[in-house]
Design a protein around this motif. Sequence first.
Motif, short mmCIF file in Angstrom:
data_model
loop_
_atom_site.label_atom_id
_atom_site.label_comp_id
_atom_site.label_asym_id
_atom_site.label_seq_id
_atom_site.Cartn_x
_atom_site.Cartn_y
_atom_site.Cartn_z
N ASP A 5 -18.82 59.71 -29.20
CA ASP A 5 -18.45 60.54 -29.76
C ASP A 5 -16.78 61.03 -29.13
N TYR A 6 -15.25 59.99 -29.82
CA TYR A 6 -13.94 60.06 -29.46
C TYR A 6 -13.22 61.73 -29.63
N SER A 7 -14.23 61.80 -30.19
CA SER A 7 -13.92 63.13 -31.64
C SER A 7 -13.17 63.82 -30.90
N PHE A 8 -13.05 64.62 -28.95
CA PHE A 8 -12.59 65.24 -29.09
C PHE A 8 -11.10 65.24 -28.08
N LEU A 9 -11.13 64.00 -27.92
CA LEU A 9 -10.10 63.70 -26.87
C LEU A 9 -8.66 63.47 -27.83
N ARG A 10 -7.44 63.85 -27.10
CA ARG A 10 -6.43 63.58 -28.07
C ARG A 10 -6.18 62.29 -27.84
N THR A 280 -22.13 65.59 -21.71
CA THR A 280 -20.75 65.77 -21.68
C THR A 280 -19.91 65.90 -21.04
N ILE A 281 -18.58 65.55 -21.08
CA ILE A 281 -18.20 65.49 -19.29
C ILE A 281 -16.43 66.79 -20.33
N VAL A 282 -16.36 67.60 -19.42
CA VAL A 282 -15.12 68.17 -19.66
C VAL A 282 -13.65 67.36 -18.71
N GLU A 283 -12.99 66.79 -19.57
CA GLU A 283 -11.95 66.27 -18.79
C GLU A 283 -10.67 67.05 -18.34
N ARG A 284 -10.45 66.21 -16.91
CA ARG A 284 -9.69 67.51 -16.32
C ARG A 284 -8.23 66.15 -15.36
N LEU A 285 -9.23 65.85 -16.45
CA LEU A 285 -7.73 64.78 -15.81
C LEU A 285 -7.19 64.12 -16.67
N HIS A 291 -14.80 53.75 -13.29
CA HIS A 291 -15.58 53.07 -12.26
C HIS A 291 -17.33 53.59 -14.02
N GLN A 292 -16.75 55.39 -14.09
CA GLN A 292 -17.95 56.45 -15.35
C GLN A 292 -17.91 55.14 -16.99
N VAL A 293 -16.84 54.73 -16.61
CA VAL A 293 -17.10 53.52 -18.22
C VAL A 293 -18.36 53.00 -17.93
N GLY A 294 -18.79 52.37 -16.56
CA GLY A 294 -19.64 51.39 -15.90
C GLY A 294 -20.10 52.45 -16.14
N ILE A 295 -20.77 53.00 -15.32
CA ILE A 295 -21.94 53.31 -15.46
C ILE A 295 -22.73 54.33 -17.19
N ASN A 296 -21.26 54.73 -17.58
CA ASN A 296 -22.20 55.45 -19.16
C ASN A 296 -23.03 54.18 -19.85
N GLN A 297 -22.51 52.87 -20.00
CA GLN A 297 -22.22 51.35 -20.52
C GLN A 297 -24.12 51.34 -19.81
N MET A 298 -24.40 51.49 -18.56
CA MET A 298 -25.26 50.59 -17.33
C MET A 298 -26.66 51.80 -18.40
N ARG A 299 -26.30 52.34 -17.86
CA ARG A 299 -27.30 53.68 -18.43
C ARG A 299 -27.43 53.86 -19.94
N GLN A 300 -26.24 53.72 -20.60
CA GLN A 300 -26.64 53.80 -21.95
C GLN A 300 -27.05 55.06 -22.25
N LEU A 301 -26.18 55.75 -21.52
CA LEU A 301 -25.70 57.33 -21.95
C LEU A 301 -25.38 57.10 -23.99
N HIS A 302 -25.47 58.72 -24.44
CA HIS A 302 -24.76 59.37 -24.93
C HIS A 302 -23.84 60.37 -25.13
N VAL A 303 -22.42 59.21 -24.67
CA VAL A 303 -21.06 60.71 -24.42
C VAL A 303 -20.87 61.07 -25.00
N THR A 304 -20.16 62.46 -25.07
CA THR A 304 -18.78 63.14 -25.76
C THR A 304 -17.99 63.78 -24.35
N PRO A 305 -16.69 63.20 -24.78
CA PRO A 305 -15.35 63.46 -22.95
C PRO A 305 -14.72 63.93 -24.27
N ILE A 306 -14.69 65.56 -23.32
CA ILE A 306 -13.76 66.83 -23.95
C ILE A 306 -12.61 66.63 -23.46
N ASP A 307 -11.44 67.07 -24.14
CA ASP A 307 -9.58 67.01 -23.80
C ASP A 307 -9.74 68.53 -22.96
#
Length: 427
Positions: A5-10, A280-285, A291-307
């Motif tokens: 879900d890209y909704s909560f990134l700039r 859910t990933i709170v983005e501090r950067l 690397h996390q892009v690959g991990i999320n894909q390999m593990r087929q995670l349901h990911v929501t990053p938040i800026d």
Amino acid sequence: MFQIDYSFLRPKKAQWLKRMYDTPFPEKQSLSVWQGKNATILPLHEVVNEGLLFGLGGVADENGQYVELSGFPERIGRGYAFENPVYKDEKVVYCGYLVNHWGHFLVEAVNRLWYALKDDQTVDKYVFFIDEGQEREIKGNYKEFFQLLKIWDKLEIISTPTKYREVIVPEIAFQCMHFYSPEYLAIFDAIADNITVDPTWEKADKIYFTRSSFAKGNGFDFGLDCLDNFFQRNGFTLLAPETITLSNLIWLIRGASEIATISGSVHHNMLFARNGQKLTIVERLIINDDHQVGINQMRQLHVTPIDANFHLYPVDTTGPLMVGCNHILESYIADKGLLPPAEEFRSKAYRDQCFKGYMASYQDNYRYRWHMEPWYPEICDSLYEAYEDNYPYFKEYIDGEKPFLREHYFQIHYLKQFIKRLIHYHR
């Protein structure tokens, strides 16, 4: 199936992240193995300006020729001259560089260990190298990792060139943004299958990996207690991964319905997760962690990053970094029907306190110069996007209307501003 879900990134950061996920990331079904007699394993020889993150090292065959399969693109590569290596009459598996950083360890140090799952009884040792002439004690979760993989008793760490009767070099099973093999995930699944559950462990349905205890007093992280409060108020158990055993950590991850974490190497622990878990990933950067892009894909995670960050200036991945309840986190809270952080963590006073600490740290580490990493140019638009987004929160300080560091009270500029305000007030 992987979801994000890209909704909560700039917006510009979201576009950049989407391009990363759209980059082909093939699954490699077959991995190569090189095998040779009287080969020499070369420990890390650090170099500069060679395009390698770690340095020179790997395996040289009996003729002194470098075995290309022993390298790691952009990390380890190319051999170097050596004389009179120690000789050992053993058959070993070459495992590569044992980097002393948990995140790098998970994504770059262990991905030849798929060979250990073959249970080759002819192997005498599994050999890692460290920096030339260095010593290192393997302990804590590193040691437990090897114990759970059942190779601890055969583990060998070298720091001088060492020749072996026979050396097996397995191909790496994961290269960031290039490919992965199911054999890579099999390493983490095998470890999870081998843990022994302690009956005193307490389950947690929702877990937030806090960074507060790890970063306490480091002078680089600001606003972490706001996130702790937010997740606690919404039913998450706070967990500091560095304070528990690896077995307990894996058991908790696999038993949770949802994991939340601040960005950084801590979320690489999701390699131990079940496929399809919610993250859910709170983005501090400002940067997106490749690397996390690959991990999320390999593990087929349901990911929501938040800026949920207040990023003003380009810094390295150490920081300083500031997080907290900005308008993006507020949007996430409203969308999910969650409780916001307590009022004290949403106040201007708290935010200003974090800002002053952030700016003092920035001045101490960079003065006020513009810091530029070699990979920054391609993301300068998202850097400026973040600055524009956070400028209104700190406008009065950034514009020089009010002092925010103690030494500023003695600068002529701020004395002038103070006098102007007094004159305006008495008109």
